[in-house]
Design a protein around this motif. Structure first.
Motif, PDB file in Angstrom:
ATOM      1  N   UNK A 115       1.604   6.567  -6.954  1.00 53.97           N
ATOM      2  CA  UNK A 115       0.547   7.500  -7.348  1.00 53.97           C
ATOM      3  C   UNK A 115       0.996   8.948  -7.154  1.00 53.97           C
ATOM      4  N   UNK A 116       1.702   9.226  -6.078  1.00 55.06           N
ATOM      5  CA  UNK A 116       2.180  10.589  -5.850  1.00 55.06           C
ATOM      6  C   UNK A 116       3.170  10.999  -6.936  1.00 55.06           C
ATOM      7  N   UNK A 117       4.081  10.099  -7.297  1.00 51.15           N
ATOM      8  CA  UNK A 117       5.052  10.393  -8.355  1.00 51.15           C
ATOM      9  C   UNK A 117       4.348  10.587  -9.693  1.00 51.15           C
ATOM     10  N   UNK A 118       3.354   9.763  -9.980  1.00 54.94           N
ATOM     11  CA  UNK A 118       2.602   9.885 -11.225  1.00 54.94           C
ATOM     12  C   UNK A 118       1.885  11.228 -11.285  1.00 54.94           C
ATOM     13  N   UNK A 119       1.266  11.629 -10.186  1.00 53.95           N
ATOM     14  CA  UNK A 119       0.574  12.920 -10.148  1.00 53.95           C
ATOM     15  C   UNK A 119       1.557  14.066 -10.333  1.00 53.95           C
ATOM     16  N   UNK A 120       2.724  13.968  -9.690  1.00 49.53           N
ATOM     17  CA  UNK A 120       3.742  15.019  -9.828  1.00 49.53           C
ATOM     18  C   UNK A 120       4.204  15.132 -11.281  1.00 49.53           C
ATOM     19  N   UNK A 121       4.439  13.999 -11.928  1.00 53.77           N
ATOM     20  CA  UNK A 121       4.885  14.012 -13.329  1.00 53.77           C
ATOM     21  C   UNK A 121       3.786  14.546 -14.245  1.00 53.77           C
ATOM     22  N   UNK A 122       2.524  14.213 -13.944  1.00 56.81           N
ATOM     23  CA  UNK A 122       1.417  14.713 -14.764  1.00 56.81           C
ATOM     24  C   UNK A 122       1.332  16.238 -14.682  1.00 56.81           C
ATOM     25  N   UNK A 123       1.496  16.788 -13.487  1.00 56.19           N
ATOM     26  CA  UNK A 123       1.462  18.241 -13.327  1.00 56.19           C
ATOM     27  C   UNK A 123       2.632  18.881 -14.061  1.00 56.19           C
ATOM     28  N   UNK A 124       3.818  18.280 -13.974  1.00 59.84           N
ATOM     29  CA  UNK A 124       4.981  18.805 -14.695  1.00 59.84           C
ATOM     30  C   UNK A 124       4.728  18.794 -16.200  1.00 59.84           C
ATOM     31  N   UNK A 125       4.130  17.716 -16.703  1.00 61.55           N
ATOM     32  CA  UNK A 125       3.845  17.619 -18.134  1.00 61.55           C
ATOM     33  C   UNK A 125       2.829  18.662 -18.564  1.00 61.55           C
ATOM     34  N   UNK A 126       1.770  18.833 -17.799  1.00 61.30           N
ATOM     35  CA  UNK A 126       0.753  19.829 -18.141  1.00 61.30           C
ATOM     36  C   UNK A 126       1.351  21.224 -18.092  1.00 61.30           C
ATOM     37  N   UNK A 158       0.841  -1.199   0.000  1.00 62.02           N
ATOM     38  CA  UNK A 158       0.000   0.000   0.000  1.00 62.02           C
ATOM     39  C   UNK A 158       0.879   1.254   0.000  1.00 62.02           C
ATOM     40  N   UNK A 159       1.927   1.259   0.789  1.00 63.93           N
ATOM     41  CA  UNK A 159       2.832   2.408   0.829  1.00 63.93           C
ATOM     42  C   UNK A 159       3.541   2.594  -0.513  1.00 63.93           C
ATOM     43  N   UNK A 160       3.944   1.501  -1.148  1.00 65.14           N
ATOM     44  CA  UNK A 160       4.591   1.602  -2.461  1.00 65.14           C
ATOM     45  C   UNK A 160       3.629   2.157  -3.507  1.00 65.14           C
ATOM     46  N   UNK A 161       2.376   1.697  -3.482  1.00 60.72           N
ATOM     47  CA  UNK A 161       1.396   2.203  -4.441  1.00 60.72           C
ATOM     48  C   UNK A 161       1.118   3.683  -4.206  1.00 60.72           C
ATOM     49  N   UNK A 162       1.054   4.084  -2.945  1.00 65.19           N
ATOM     50  CA  UNK A 162       0.833   5.494  -2.629  1.00 65.19           C
ATOM     51  C   UNK A 162       1.979   6.348  -3.180  1.00 65.19           C
ATOM     52  N   UNK A 163       3.203   5.884  -2.988  1.00 59.39           N
ATOM     53  CA  UNK A 163       4.360   6.622  -3.507  1.00 59.39           C
ATOM     54  C   UNK A 163       4.320   6.681  -5.031  1.00 59.39           C
TER      55      UNK A 163
END
Length: 55
Positions: A28-39, A21-26
């Protein structure tokens, strides 16, 4: 006060589950950060093609 502990195999299973669960949370957080950087980068690229407003 004594509390009963679950068997070691159950404890190990819980530890593994919470670790996943902790790995998945990390992830998801990295994915969200990269999505914001891309946008942000796409917006900057798009905004640079628009002429500046006249005053």
């Amino acid at each position: 006060m004594l509390l009963p502990l679950p068997p070691p195999d159950v404890t190990t299973a819980y530890h593994r589950a919470f670790g996943l669960v902790e790995e998945m949370s990390a992830l998801y957080q990295e994915t969200a950060r990269k999505a914001v950087e891309l946008v942000d980068a796409l917006h900057d690229d798009w905004a640079s093609t628009i002429p500046p407003w006249e005053t």
